[in-house]
Design an enzyme around this catalytic site. Structure first.
Site, short mmCIF file in Angstrom:
data_model
loop_
_atom_site.label_atom_id
_atom_site.label_comp_id
_atom_site.label_asym_id
_atom_site.label_seq_id
_atom_site.Cartn_x
_atom_site.Cartn_y
_atom_site.Cartn_z
N THR A 176 -1.55 -98.55 12.96
CA THR A 176 -1.20 -99.76 13.13
C THR A 176 0.15 -99.88 14.10
O THR A 176 0.94 -98.79 13.98
CB THR A 176 -0.90 -100.31 11.68
OG1 THR A 176 -2.07 -100.46 11.18
CG2 THR A 176 -0.09 -101.79 11.92
N GLY A 206 -5.16 -107.35 5.26
CA GLY A 206 -4.18 -106.43 4.94
C GLY A 206 -2.55 -107.13 5.06
O GLY A 206 -2.60 -108.41 5.42
N ASP A 207 -1.57 -106.23 5.15
CA ASP A 207 -0.22 -107.02 5.31
C ASP A 207 0.04 -107.41 6.53
O ASP A 207 1.05 -108.09 6.72
CB ASP A 207 0.72 -105.73 4.62
CG ASP A 207 0.72 -104.78 5.31
OD1 ASP A 207 -0.31 -104.14 5.85
OD2 ASP A 207 1.92 -104.33 5.73
N THR A 227 4.14 -100.69 8.18
CA THR A 227 2.76 -100.35 8.18
C THR A 227 2.72 -99.12 6.88
O THR A 227 3.62 -98.84 6.56
CB THR A 227 2.83 -99.22 9.54
OG1 THR A 227 1.55 -98.44 9.37
CG2 THR A 227 3.95 -98.15 9.49
N GLY A 230 -1.75 -101.48 3.08
CA GLY A 230 -1.27 -102.85 3.02
C GLY A 230 -1.35 -103.46 1.64
O GLY A 230 -0.57 -104.34 1.59
N1 ASP Z 1 -0.89 -101.78 6.87
C1 ASP Z 1 -2.37 -101.79 7.49
C2 ASP Z 1 -3.16 -102.30 6.43
O1 ASP Z 1 -3.42 -102.22 5.47
C3 ASP Z 1 -2.63 -100.24 7.81
C4 ASP Z 1 -1.64 -99.36 8.51
O2 ASP Z 1 -0.58 -99.76 8.47
O3 ASP Z 1 -2.11 -98.42 9.24
O4 ASP Z 1 -4.26 -103.06 7.17
#
Ligand code: ASP
Length: 310
Positions: A176, A206-207, A227, A230
Protein backbone atom coordinates in the site's frame (compact mmCIF):
# COMPACT_ATOMS: atom_id res chain seq x y z
CA UNK A 1 11.24 30.49 3.67
CA UNK A 2 9.01 28.50 5.98
CA UNK A 3 9.98 24.90 6.71
CA UNK A 4 8.35 22.17 4.69
CA UNK A 5 8.62 18.39 4.64
CA UNK A 6 7.30 15.22 3.09
CA UNK A 7 7.27 11.53 4.02
CA UNK A 8 5.96 8.50 2.20
CA UNK A 9 5.56 4.76 2.59
CA UNK A 10 5.17 1.87 0.19
CA UNK A 11 3.76 -0.63 2.66
CA UNK A 12 4.88 -2.48 5.79
CA UNK A 13 5.12 -6.22 6.34
CA UNK A 14 7.45 -9.18 6.25
CA UNK A 15 10.11 -7.41 4.29
CA UNK A 16 13.37 -9.18 5.00
CA UNK A 17 16.74 -8.29 3.48
CA UNK A 18 17.70 -11.95 2.95
CA UNK A 19 14.66 -12.44 0.74
CA UNK A 20 15.29 -9.39 -1.38
CA UNK A 21 17.50 -9.28 -4.46
CA UNK A 22 19.79 -6.33 -5.12
CA UNK A 23 17.91 -5.67 -8.34
CA UNK A 24 14.52 -5.57 -6.64
CA UNK A 25 15.79 -3.39 -3.85
CA UNK A 26 17.16 -0.96 -6.38
CA UNK A 27 13.87 -0.89 -8.25
CA UNK A 28 11.92 -0.09 -5.08
CA UNK A 29 14.34 2.61 -4.04
CA UNK A 30 14.15 4.17 -7.46
CA UNK A 31 10.38 4.59 -7.36
CA UNK A 32 10.37 5.72 -3.73
CA UNK A 33 12.93 8.34 -4.56
CA UNK A 34 11.06 9.45 -7.69
CA UNK A 35 7.87 9.83 -5.66
CA UNK A 36 9.69 11.75 -2.95
CA UNK A 37 11.30 14.08 -5.47
CA UNK A 38 8.01 14.71 -7.19
CA UNK A 39 6.28 15.71 -3.96
CA UNK A 40 9.24 17.63 -2.58
CA UNK A 41 9.66 19.74 -5.72
CA UNK A 42 6.01 20.84 -5.47
CA UNK A 43 6.54 21.94 -1.87
CA UNK A 44 9.81 23.63 -2.75
CA UNK A 45 7.97 25.83 -5.26
CA UNK A 46 5.46 26.79 -2.58
CA UNK A 47 2.91 24.32 -3.90
CA UNK A 48 0.17 22.90 -1.70
CA UNK A 49 0.56 19.87 0.55
CA UNK A 50 -2.56 18.41 -1.11
CA UNK A 51 -0.90 18.54 -4.52
CA UNK A 52 2.37 17.15 -3.23
CA UNK A 53 0.81 14.10 -1.59
CA UNK A 54 -1.38 13.37 -4.60
CA UNK A 55 1.53 13.65 -7.04
CA UNK A 56 3.79 11.42 -4.96
CA UNK A 57 1.07 8.79 -4.61
CA UNK A 58 0.46 8.79 -8.37
CA UNK A 59 4.10 7.92 -9.04
CA UNK A 60 3.71 4.86 -6.84
CA UNK A 61 0.26 3.97 -8.20
CA UNK A 62 1.75 3.93 -11.68
CA UNK A 63 4.42 1.43 -10.66
CA UNK A 64 3.52 -2.29 -10.50
CA UNK A 65 5.91 -2.68 -7.58
CA UNK A 66 3.38 -1.32 -5.13
CA UNK A 67 -0.04 -2.59 -4.20
CA UNK A 68 -1.95 0.47 -5.42
CA UNK A 69 -3.24 1.35 -8.86
CA UNK A 70 -1.26 -0.74 -11.38
CA UNK A 71 -0.30 -4.01 -9.74
CA UNK A 72 -2.99 -4.02 -7.09
CA UNK A 73 -3.58 -7.36 -5.36
CA UNK A 74 -6.33 -9.80 -6.34
CA UNK A 75 -9.54 -10.23 -4.40
CA UNK A 76 -11.04 -13.69 -3.79
CA UNK A 77 -12.99 -13.23 -7.03
CA UNK A 78 -9.84 -12.47 -8.98
CA UNK A 79 -10.69 -8.80 -9.39
CA UNK A 80 -8.95 -5.60 -8.33
CA UNK A 81 -10.91 -3.53 -5.85
CA UNK A 82 -8.91 -0.46 -5.04
CA UNK A 83 -9.41 2.25 -2.46
CA UNK A 84 -7.87 5.61 -1.66
CA UNK A 85 -8.32 8.69 0.47
CA UNK A 86 -6.97 12.20 0.83
CA UNK A 87 -7.40 14.73 3.62
CA UNK A 88 -6.59 18.42 3.83
CA UNK A 89 -5.34 19.38 7.29
CA UNK A 90 -6.29 23.03 6.93
CA UNK A 91 -9.95 22.68 6.01
CA UNK A 92 -10.31 19.06 7.11
CA UNK A 93 -12.06 18.42 3.89
CA UNK A 94 -11.56 14.90 2.65
CA UNK A 95 -12.36 12.47 -0.11
CA UNK A 96 -12.44 8.67 -0.02
CA UNK A 97 -13.23 6.00 -2.57
CA UNK A 98 -13.48 2.22 -2.30
CA UNK A 99 -14.43 -0.78 -4.45
CA UNK A 100 -12.86 0.93 -7.44
CA UNK A 101 -12.01 -0.94 -10.61
CA UNK A 102 -10.55 0.45 -13.79
CA UNK A 103 -9.52 3.90 -12.58
CA UNK A 104 -5.82 4.38 -13.29
CA UNK A 105 -5.20 6.61 -10.29
CA UNK A 106 -7.67 6.05 -7.45
CA UNK A 107 -6.07 8.93 -5.51
CA UNK A 108 -7.22 11.38 -8.22
CA UNK A 109 -10.74 10.08 -7.78
CA UNK A 110 -10.50 10.56 -4.00
CA UNK A 111 -9.33 14.12 -4.64
CA UNK A 112 -12.27 14.64 -6.99
CA UNK A 113 -14.67 13.42 -4.31
CA UNK A 114 -13.10 15.93 -1.91
CA UNK A 115 -13.31 18.86 -4.28
CA UNK A 116 -16.02 18.15 -6.77
CA UNK A 117 -18.69 16.25 -4.94
CA UNK A 118 -20.85 17.13 -1.95
CA UNK A 119 -19.89 13.81 -0.35
CA UNK A 120 -16.87 12.49 1.49
CA UNK A 121 -16.91 8.77 0.70
CA UNK A 122 -18.10 7.18 -2.55
CA UNK A 123 -17.88 3.48 -3.39
CA UNK A 124 -18.34 1.27 -6.44
CA UNK A 125 -20.58 2.39 -9.26
CA UNK A 126 -21.27 5.89 -7.99
CA UNK A 127 -17.56 6.57 -7.59
CA UNK A 128 -16.92 5.21 -11.08
CA UNK A 129 -19.67 7.39 -12.44
CA UNK A 130 -17.91 10.43 -11.03
CA UNK A 131 -14.59 9.26 -12.51
CA UNK A 132 -16.18 8.93 -15.92
CA UNK A 133 -17.95 12.25 -15.74
CA UNK A 134 -14.64 13.94 -14.97
CA UNK A 135 -12.84 12.02 -17.70
CA UNK A 136 -10.34 10.50 -15.29
CA UNK A 137 -8.02 8.05 -16.98
CA UNK A 138 -9.46 4.53 -17.11
CA UNK A 139 -7.58 1.29 -17.85
CA UNK A 140 -8.61 -2.26 -18.77
CA UNK A 141 -8.18 -5.10 -16.24
CA UNK A 142 -4.98 -6.21 -18.00
CA UNK A 143 -3.26 -2.96 -17.02
CA UNK A 144 -3.68 -3.75 -13.32
CA UNK A 145 -2.59 -7.39 -13.68
CA UNK A 146 0.74 -8.26 -12.19
CA UNK A 147 1.89 -11.86 -12.59
CA UNK A 148 3.68 -11.92 -9.27
CA UNK A 149 0.59 -10.85 -7.43
CA UNK A 150 -1.52 -13.27 -9.43
CA UNK A 151 0.70 -16.13 -8.28
CA UNK A 152 0.46 -14.83 -4.76
CA UNK A 153 -3.32 -15.07 -4.98
CA UNK A 154 -3.10 -18.59 -6.46
CA UNK A 155 -1.36 -19.72 -3.29
CA UNK A 156 -4.35 -18.93 -1.10
CA UNK A 157 -7.13 -18.86 -3.66
CA UNK A 158 -10.22 -20.78 -2.51
CA UNK A 159 -9.15 -20.64 1.12
CA UNK A 160 -10.54 -18.48 3.87
CA UNK A 161 -7.19 -16.77 4.23
CA UNK A 162 -6.45 -13.25 3.17
CA UNK A 163 -3.13 -11.59 3.63
CA UNK A 164 -1.00 -8.51 3.40
CA UNK A 165 0.59 -8.61 -0.03
CA UNK A 166 4.09 -8.20 1.36
CA UNK A 167 3.61 -10.90 3.95
CA UNK A 168 3.06 -13.66 1.44
CA UNK A 169 5.44 -16.60 1.62
CA UNK A 170 7.32 -15.92 -1.57
CA UNK A 171 6.74 -12.30 -2.01
CA UNK A 172 8.06 -9.75 0.38
CA UNK A 173 7.98 -6.74 -1.80
CA UNK A 174 4.66 -5.09 -2.44
CA UNK A 175 2.70 -2.53 -0.58
CA UNK A 176 0.00 0.00 0.00
CA UNK A 177 1.25 3.54 -0.55
CA UNK A 178 0.88 6.68 1.52
CA UNK A 179 2.21 10.19 1.72
CA UNK A 180 2.06 13.06 4.23
CA UNK A 181 3.30 16.60 3.72
CA UNK A 182 3.70 20.02 5.32
CA UNK A 183 3.79 22.91 2.86
CA UNK A 184 5.32 26.39 3.16
CA UNK A 185 1.95 27.85 4.09
CA UNK A 186 1.99 25.62 7.17
CA UNK A 187 -0.72 23.29 5.89
CA UNK A 188 -0.71 19.52 6.28
CA UNK A 189 -2.17 16.81 4.04
CA UNK A 190 -2.34 13.02 4.02
CA UNK A 191 -3.10 10.56 1.23
CA UNK A 192 -3.25 6.76 1.06
CA UNK A 193 -3.96 4.33 -1.78
CA UNK A 194 -4.18 0.54 -1.89
CA UNK A 195 -5.38 -2.59 -3.62
CA UNK A 196 -6.16 -3.98 -0.15
CA UNK A 197 -5.29 -7.50 0.91
CA UNK A 198 -4.79 -10.57 -1.30
CA UNK A 199 -7.82 -12.87 -1.49
CA UNK A 200 -10.00 -10.40 0.41
CA UNK A 201 -13.73 -10.90 0.06
CA UNK A 202 -15.28 -8.70 -2.57
CA UNK A 203 -16.67 -5.67 -0.77
CA UNK A 204 -14.11 -5.76 2.00
CA UNK A 205 -12.90 -2.25 2.72
CA UNK A 206 -9.68 -1.65 4.61
CA UNK A 207 -8.32 1.21 6.64
CA UNK A 208 -6.73 3.08 3.72
CA UNK A 209 -9.94 4.75 2.63
CA UNK A 210 -11.38 5.15 6.10
CA UNK A 211 -10.68 8.58 7.53
CA UNK A 212 -9.22 8.37 11.00
CA UNK A 213 -8.24 4.72 10.55
CA UNK A 214 -5.63 4.69 7.76
CA UNK A 215 -5.52 8.37 6.86
CA UNK A 216 -5.96 11.64 8.70
CA UNK A 217 -4.78 15.25 8.66
CA UNK A 218 -5.41 18.18 10.99
CA UNK A 219 -3.31 21.34 10.98
CA UNK A 220 -3.56 21.53 14.75
CA UNK A 221 -1.68 18.27 15.19
CA UNK A 222 -0.38 16.12 12.33
CA UNK A 223 -0.94 14.24 9.08
CA UNK A 224 -0.86 10.43 9.16
CA UNK A 225 -0.97 7.59 6.63
CA UNK A 226 -1.02 3.97 7.81
CA UNK A 227 -0.19 0.61 6.30
CA UNK A 228 -0.66 -2.89 7.60
CA UNK A 229 -3.44 -5.28 8.53
CA UNK A 230 -6.33 -2.91 7.92
CA UNK A 231 -8.88 -4.51 10.22
CA UNK A 232 -6.71 -3.68 13.24
CA UNK A 233 -6.10 -0.13 12.09
CA UNK A 234 -9.83 0.38 11.69
CA UNK A 235 -10.57 -1.04 15.13
CA UNK A 236 -7.93 1.12 16.76
CA UNK A 237 -8.80 4.23 14.71
CA UNK A 238 -5.05 4.49 14.41
CA UNK A 239 -4.47 7.65 12.38
CA UNK A 240 -6.92 9.74 14.40
CA UNK A 241 -5.54 8.28 17.60
CA UNK A 242 -2.10 9.72 16.83
CA UNK A 243 -3.74 13.13 16.39
CA UNK A 244 -5.86 12.72 19.54
CA UNK A 245 -2.90 11.74 21.68
CA UNK A 246 -1.21 14.96 20.59
CA UNK A 247 -4.26 17.18 20.91
CA UNK A 248 -5.77 15.91 24.13
CA UNK A 249 -2.86 14.29 25.95
CA UNK A 250 -0.16 16.70 24.85
CA UNK A 251 2.13 13.99 23.51
CA UNK A 252 4.80 14.81 20.95
CA UNK A 253 4.45 13.36 17.46
CA UNK A 254 7.07 10.77 18.31
CA UNK A 255 5.41 9.69 21.55
CA UNK A 256 1.98 9.50 19.94
CA UNK A 257 3.24 7.39 17.02
CA UNK A 258 5.11 5.04 19.32
CA UNK A 259 2.06 4.53 21.51
CA UNK A 260 -0.23 3.78 18.57
CA UNK A 261 2.03 1.44 16.62
CA UNK A 262 3.95 -0.27 19.41
CA UNK A 263 1.17 -0.46 21.97
CA UNK A 264 -2.39 0.16 20.87
CA UNK A 265 -2.37 -1.53 17.43
CA UNK A 266 -0.01 -4.24 18.64
CA UNK A 267 -2.15 -5.02 21.69
CA UNK A 268 -5.05 -5.87 19.39
CA UNK A 269 -2.73 -8.14 17.40
CA UNK A 270 -2.25 -5.77 14.47
CA UNK A 271 0.90 -5.48 12.41
CA UNK A 272 1.94 -2.52 10.31
CA UNK A 273 3.29 0.97 10.47
CA UNK A 274 2.61 4.59 9.67
CA UNK A 275 4.20 7.78 8.51
CA UNK A 276 3.37 11.07 10.20
CA UNK A 277 4.39 14.68 10.06
CA UNK A 278 3.51 17.49 12.46
CA UNK A 279 2.99 21.20 11.85
CA UNK A 280 6.61 21.95 12.64
CA UNK A 281 7.81 19.45 10.07
CA UNK A 282 8.89 16.68 12.45
CA UNK A 283 8.63 13.31 10.78
CA UNK A 284 8.01 9.87 12.29
CA UNK A 285 7.92 6.54 10.45
CA UNK A 286 7.36 3.76 13.03
CA UNK A 287 6.42 0.15 12.23
CA UNK A 288 6.07 -3.07 14.21
CA UNK A 289 6.84 -5.39 11.27
CA UNK A 290 10.16 -6.53 9.80
CA UNK A 291 10.22 -3.68 7.35
CA UNK A 292 8.43 -0.77 5.76
CA UNK A 293 9.25 0.92 2.47
CA UNK A 294 9.70 4.52 3.49
CA UNK A 295 11.32 7.80 2.59
CA UNK A 296 11.28 11.40 3.77
CA UNK A 297 12.83 14.76 3.10
CA UNK A 298 12.59 18.13 4.80
CA UNK A 299 13.79 21.67 4.13
CA UNK A 300 15.77 21.41 7.36
CA UNK A 301 18.00 18.74 5.87
CA UNK A 302 16.38 15.45 6.81
CA UNK A 303 16.66 12.95 3.96
CA UNK A 304 16.04 9.25 4.43
CA UNK A 305 15.15 6.26 2.30
CA UNK A 306 14.94 2.87 3.97
CA UNK A 307 13.27 -0.51 3.81
CA UNK A 308 14.36 -2.70 6.73
CA UNK A 309 14.38 -2.27 10.47
CA UNK A 310 17.82 -0.75 10.78
N1 ASP B 1 -3.87 -1.44 5.07
C1 ASP B 1 -4.14 -2.11 3.84
C2 ASP B 1 -5.46 -2.85 3.96
O1 ASP B 1 -5.74 -3.43 4.98
C3 ASP B 1 -3.10 -3.08 3.41
C4 ASP B 1 -1.67 -2.58 3.42
O2 ASP B 1 -1.35 -1.64 4.12
O3 ASP B 1 -0.84 -3.15 2.70
O4 ASP B 1 -6.19 -2.88 3.01
Amino acid sequence: MADFAIALHGGAGTIIKEKMTIKKEKAYKKILSQALKKGYSILEKKGKANDAVQAAIMVMENSPLFNAGKGSVFSAEGTHEMEASIMDGKTRQAGSVAMITGVKNPISLARAVMEQSPHVFLVGESALKLAKSLNLKMEKAAYFHDEFRYQQWQEIRGSEKFQLDHSAKKNQNLGTVGCVALDQQGDLAAATSTGGMTNKQSGRIGDSSILGAGNYAHNKTCAVSCTGYGEYFIRSVAAYDVSCLMEFKGLSLKEACQEVIHQRVLELGGSGGLIAIDRRGHIEMPFNTEGMYRACQSSTGKNELAIYKD
